[in-house]
Design a protein around this motif. Structure first.
Motif, PDB file in Angstrom:
ATOM      1  N   PRO A 253      20.256  63.193  72.919  1.00 47.13           N
ATOM      2  CA  PRO A 253      18.795  63.016  73.003  1.00 47.13           C
ATOM      3  C   PRO A 253      18.332  61.751  72.295  1.00 47.13           C
ATOM      4  N   GLY A 254      17.116  61.355  72.612  1.00 50.02           N
ATOM      5  CA  GLY A 254      16.535  60.188  71.958  1.00 50.02           C
ATOM      6  C   GLY A 254      15.456  59.553  72.795  1.00 50.02           C
ATOM      7  N   ARG A 255      15.199  58.289  72.543  1.00 48.90           N
ATOM      8  CA  ARG A 255      14.138  57.543  73.199  1.00 48.90           C
ATOM      9  C   ARG A 255      14.730  56.438  74.063  1.00 48.90           C
ATOM     10  N   THR A 256      14.174  56.282  75.248  1.00 50.73           N
ATOM     11  CA  THR A 256      14.637  55.273  76.196  1.00 50.73           C
ATOM     12  C   THR A 256      13.732  54.046  76.142  1.00 50.73           C
ATOM     13  N   ALA A 257      14.344  52.877  76.233  1.00 52.15           N
ATOM     14  CA  ALA A 257      13.605  51.612  76.288  1.00 52.15           C
ATOM     15  C   ALA A 257      12.578  51.508  75.164  1.00 52.15           C
ATOM     16  N   VAL A 258      13.056  51.649  73.922  1.00 55.87           N
ATOM     17  CA  VAL A 258      12.171  51.529  72.767  1.00 55.87           C
ATOM     18  C   VAL A 258      11.571  50.128  72.707  1.00 55.87           C
ATOM     19  N   GLU A 259      12.406  49.135  72.937  1.00 54.42           N
ATOM     20  CA  GLU A 259      11.949  47.748  73.008  1.00 54.42           C
ATOM     21  C   GLU A 259      12.815  46.980  73.991  1.00 54.42           C
ATOM     22  N   ARG A 260      12.254  45.880  74.494  1.00 54.73           N
ATOM     23  CA  ARG A 260      13.010  44.985  75.382  1.00 54.73           C
ATOM     24  C   ARG A 260      12.903  43.560  74.873  1.00 54.73           C
ATOM     25  N   TYR A 261      13.969  42.814  75.084  1.00 52.82           N
ATOM     26  CA  TYR A 261      14.010  41.418  74.660  1.00 52.82           C
ATOM     27  C   TYR A 261      14.530  40.553  75.805  1.00 52.82           C
ATOM     28  N   THR A 338      10.104  18.901  73.046  1.00 55.25           N
ATOM     29  CA  THR A 338      11.248  19.757  73.350  1.00 55.25           C
ATOM     30  C   THR A 338      12.531  18.941  73.358  1.00 55.25           C
ATOM     31  N   PRO A 339      13.505  19.292  72.530  1.00 53.55           N
ATOM     32  CA  PRO A 339      14.769  18.551  72.537  1.00 53.55           C
ATOM     33  C   PRO A 339      15.572  18.902  73.787  1.00 53.55           C
ATOM     34  N   PRO A 340      16.535  18.078  74.153  1.00 52.94           N
ATOM     35  CA  PRO A 340      17.382  18.423  75.296  1.00 52.94           C
ATOM     36  C   PRO A 340      18.189  19.672  74.975  1.00 52.94           C
ATOM     37  N   TYR A 341      18.421  20.496  75.992  1.00 58.45           N
ATOM     38  CA  TYR A 341      19.217  21.705  75.783  1.00 58.45           C
ATOM     39  C   TYR A 341      19.986  22.028  77.058  1.00 58.45           C
ATOM     40  N   GLU A 342      21.065  22.757  76.882  1.00 59.38           N
ATOM     41  CA  GLU A 342      21.871  23.231  78.009  1.00 59.38           C
ATOM     42  C   GLU A 342      21.817  24.745  78.008  1.00 59.38           C
ATOM     43  N   LEU A 343      21.273  25.331  79.046  1.00 59.93           N
ATOM     44  CA  LEU A 343      21.152  26.774  79.139  1.00 59.93           C
ATOM     45  C   LEU A 343      22.487  27.359  79.615  1.00 59.93           C
ATOM     46  N   LEU A 344      23.062  28.250  78.825  1.00 62.49           N
ATOM     47  CA  LEU A 344      24.408  28.743  79.072  1.00 62.49           C
ATOM     48  C   LEU A 344      24.450  30.175  79.589  1.00 62.49           C
ATOM     49  N   ASP A 345      23.505  31.008  79.179  1.00 61.31           N
ATOM     50  CA  ASP A 345      23.560  32.426  79.540  1.00 61.31           C
ATOM     51  C   ASP A 345      22.192  33.031  79.310  1.00 61.31           C
ATOM     52  N   THR A 346      21.825  34.013  80.126  1.00 61.20           N
ATOM     53  CA  THR A 346      20.500  34.621  80.027  1.00 61.20           C
ATOM     54  C   THR A 346      20.574  36.100  80.335  1.00 61.20           C
ATOM     55  N   GLY A 347      19.502  36.804  80.068  1.00 59.11           N
ATOM     56  CA  GLY A 347      19.429  38.210  80.421  1.00 59.11           C
ATOM     57  C   GLY A 347      18.298  38.915  79.723  1.00 59.11           C
ATOM     58  N   VAL A 348      18.235  40.212  79.895  1.00 59.78           N
ATOM     59  CA  VAL A 348      17.238  41.061  79.260  1.00 59.78           C
ATOM     60  C   VAL A 348      17.980  42.177  78.543  1.00 59.78           C
ATOM     61  N   HIS A 349      17.671  42.351  77.266  1.00 56.81           N
ATOM     62  CA  HIS A 349      18.326  43.366  76.444  1.00 56.81           C
ATOM     63  C   HIS A 349      17.352  44.509  76.190  1.00 56.81           C
ATOM     64  N   THR A 350      17.713  45.705  76.621  1.00 54.52           N
ATOM     65  CA  THR A 350      16.878  46.884  76.441  1.00 54.52           C
ATOM     66  C   THR A 350      17.462  47.755  75.342  1.00 54.52           C
ATOM     67  N   VAL A 351      16.626  48.102  74.366  1.00 48.38           N
ATOM     68  CA  VAL A 351      17.075  48.879  73.214  1.00 48.38           C
ATOM     69  C   VAL A 351      16.709  50.345  73.409  1.00 48.38           C
ATOM     70  N   HIS A 352      17.689  51.224  73.232  1.00 47.76           N
ATOM     71  CA  HIS A 352      17.471  52.669  73.269  1.00 47.76           C
ATOM     72  C   HIS A 352      17.801  53.261  71.902  1.00 47.76           C
ATOM     73  N   HIS A 353      17.175  54.367  71.572  1.00 47.57           N
ATOM     74  CA  HIS A 353      17.485  55.097  70.347  1.00 47.57           C
ATOM     75  C   HIS A 353      17.958  56.503  70.715  1.00 47.57           C
ATOM     76  N   ARG A 354      19.218  56.771  70.459  1.00 48.92           N
ATOM     77  CA  ARG A 354      19.778  58.085  70.775  1.00 48.92           C
ATOM     78  C   ARG A 354      20.790  58.487  69.709  1.00 48.92           C
TER      79      ARG A 354
END
Length: 622
Positions: A253-261, A338-354
């Motif tokens: 048991p617990g909480r779903t999608a407490v926070e997203r990043y 904005t300085p130059p940058y190289e984007l290497l990886d991306t995504g969305v992180h969803t935090v659950h509490h269980r």
């Protein structure tokens, strides 16, 4: 005796296998994957001092010598770094699927891959952080935190007043956490396992059934190497969708999608090289709704992981929105350029509490994300998973060598589940205050200081959100005696890593003697460090203490330290194999020392079972 079956070849499962091997217990690791990890720079882990030391001890690899970055946190006033740089925008399309957290560390989400990009101009504000050896003075600002002395310092409070070297609430230095890519951690663990004769890794082995009886466990795997496996015990380290947990019908048991990043890994230069960053209330946010704080963590080779707290809901994070966030954030930290940058990886992180209802079902155990999920406010699931492995390993090893030892095995759930439950409660209680933007903290004088401290406690590894757990109410805690004496470490808490003299006369750190399945007895004897051991090992109270250590119900090593925080001369510390203090006694008290050791092993029945097992072993070899 049959090996221990470990289901799951993530950091927790690999750590448990190595910890068991150090105590001469064989194991089989069932890995449903191909035996190697995808290199994802946006999937990172954060290790506190104690868990980083555990990994270093097991792998023999000093993580700070492997291109990884120690990064601390400290409060600051905003310090603008003016740069007259203007670069043209060029962004490539990216895929940003919203994956649920799969396990580990400060963003154990399976993150979508991104292609390269370079930044453009935007307007924003700066905040800072700290790494090993990068100490420089800094000022503080409302809404920002950093530590330019990252190898040994931490945030004292955020956003108010001046600070000196970072300390915890009681004034003690708090070593800062280690940030690294998860695949680097698992790679180090896998490399160590290659050389371990007691560990077998079965790749392409997906668990589909478990049968257990009083004498052991049988597990079946399907796939190219599908077969039956026989084990003494089975530990599920197979993540939040744990097959082991489901087969044992254990509720989660617990909480779903407490926070997203929203998460991005990029290679760039920031005004604070190698420093971990936390910006609580950035003044930009032109790219969308108010997004709360943003964090940045330094990795190797000028790579950074950036996390933006997303507003509640399931709004789609588009590639354009993420690129806009990157540009405005980098511009804010560089006075509008904005300085130059190289984007290497991306995504969305969803935090659950269980939190699993049970962590033990007979000979089957749960550890890591199979047993618990947490991750808001800087709390780190991988940290807790590695502590699970460290706690369980010495108990399984004793049971494997000396018999069932039920009370000792039961203590794993009692200790570890209580610590993680307290961490989850602390996070759930803090979240409404920290995320409401008003309410009580708007009316209570000085409440902003507590608010900011709460926000950073998890990141720093201190307080109820981040400090290593204390097993104060453990069933293995001995009864109070008049011979107990107070030291700065509470019973059940991890001991301080002081320098000690080992039995062979060498000087070592106390943590180096952990994880070998033996109890440690540490005598505090000022002045012994300047004399060779041969000159004092037979003098004073040493002979009597050595005899008491030899008579303990389990193997123990006698160490001597010149000092220990809060300990008087001739204090005797009893330390568990996982580094938690059992008790501190005033002088040599053989009866009290024996009783404490006996309780630590699960009680008198444990000692008797161990003696019987040793007698049987001796008889079989004669």
């Amino acid at each position: 005796m049959d090996p221990v079956i470990i289901v799951g070849a993530g950091p927790v499962g690999l750590t448990l296998a190595l910890a068991l091997a150090r105590q001469e217990v064989p194991s089989v690791v069932l890995d449903e994957g191909p035996g190697k990890d995808e290199q994802r720079l946006a999937r990172t882990v954060v290790l506190r001092e104690d868990t980083a030391a555990l990994v270093e001890r097991l792998t023999g690899l000093p993580l700070t010598d492997a291109g990884f970055h120690w990064a601390g946190w400290r409060s600051m006033r905003r310090k603008q770094v003016m740069r007259e740089i203007d670069f043209a925008a060029r962004a490539s399309a990216m895929d940003l699927p919203d994956f649920e957290a799969d396990a580990h560390g400060s963003g154990g989400a399976a993150l979508g891959a991104g292609s390269g990009a370079h930044g453009a101009v935007g307007g924003a504000q700066a905040f800072g952080g700290g790494t090993h050896g990068s100490g420089s003075s800094a000022q503080r600002s409302r809404g920002s935190a950093r530590d330019p002395k990252g190898s040994a310092q931490s945030l004292k409070s955020a956003g108010l007043g001046p600070t000196t070297d970072a300390q915890d609430s009681e004034g003690a230095d708090v070593p800062a956490p280690l940030h690294l890519a998860q695949h680097a951690l698992t790679g180090a663990l896998r490399e160590a396992i290659i050389h371990e004769r007691l560990i077998k890794v079965a790749v392409g082995s997906r668990l589909d059934s478990i049968e257990q009886e009083s004498s052991g466990v049988t597990a079946h795997t399907r796939g190219p190497n599908g077969t039956w496996w026989r084990g003494s015990y089975l530990v599920g380290c197979d993540g939040p969708r744990s097959t082991v947990r489901k087969l044992q019908d254990i509720r989660f048991p617990g909480r779903t999608a407490v926070e997203r990043y929203a998460v991005a890994a990029l290679r760039t230069e920031l005004p604070w090289p190698g420093q971990a960053l936390l910006h609580r209330m950035p003044p930009w946010r032109t790219s969308g709704p108010s997004s709360g704080e943003v964090t940045a963590r330094p990795l190797a080779d000028d790579v950074w992981r950036l996390d933006w707290l997303l507003p509640p809901g399931k709004d789609l994070v588009t590639p354009d929105l993420l690129v806009a966030r990157i540009r405005e954030t980098l511009a804010g930290w560089n006075a509008g350029s904005t300085p130059p940058y190289e984007l290497l990886d991306t995504g969305v992180h969803t935090v659950h509490h269980r939190l699993a209802r049970r962590w033990r079902a007979g000979r089957v155990f749960l550890a890591g994300d199979a047993a618990h999920l947490l991750g808001v406010l800087g709390t780190q699931g991988l940290d807790e998973g590695l502590r699970d492995a460290d706690n369980l390993a010495w108990k399984l090893a004793l049971a494997w060598h000396h018999g069932p030892l039920e009370a000792l095995l039961d203590s794993y759930q009692a200790e570890r589940r209580a610590v993680v439950a307290a961490r989850l409660r602390a996070a759930d209680q803090a979240l409404p205050l920290l995320r409401s933007g008003g309410g009580l903290r708007s009316y209570v004088p000085g409440s902003a200081r507590g608010h900011d401290a709460l926000l950073t406690d998890g990141h720093l590894g201190r307080g109820p959100l981040g400090a290593p757990g204390v097993y104060a109410d453990s069933p293995l805690a001995p009864a109070h005696t008049e011979s107990e004496t107070p030291v700065d470490t509470a019973p059940g808490a991890p001991v301080v890593d002081v320098r000690v003299t080992a039995e062979d006369g060498s000087f070592v750190q106390l943590r180096e003697r952990l994880g070998r399945g033996v109890l440690l007895v540490v005598l505090i004897a000022p002045g012994t460090g300047v004399w060779a051991r041969k000159h004092w090992v037979t003098a004073g109270i040493m002979p009597r203490l050595a005899a008491a250590v030899t008579a303990l119900p389990h193997r123990a090593e006698l160490l001597v330290a010149e000092s220990y925080p809060g300990a008087a001369a001739h204090t005797v510390l009893l330390v568990r194999p996982d580094g938690h203090l059992v008790t501190a006694l005033s002088g040599v008290r053989p009866a009290d020392l024996y009783a404490a050791a006996e309780t630590t092993l699960g009680g008198p029945a444990t000692a008797e079972a161990e003696a019987e097992a040793e007698a049987e072993t001796a008889a079989s070899t004669t």
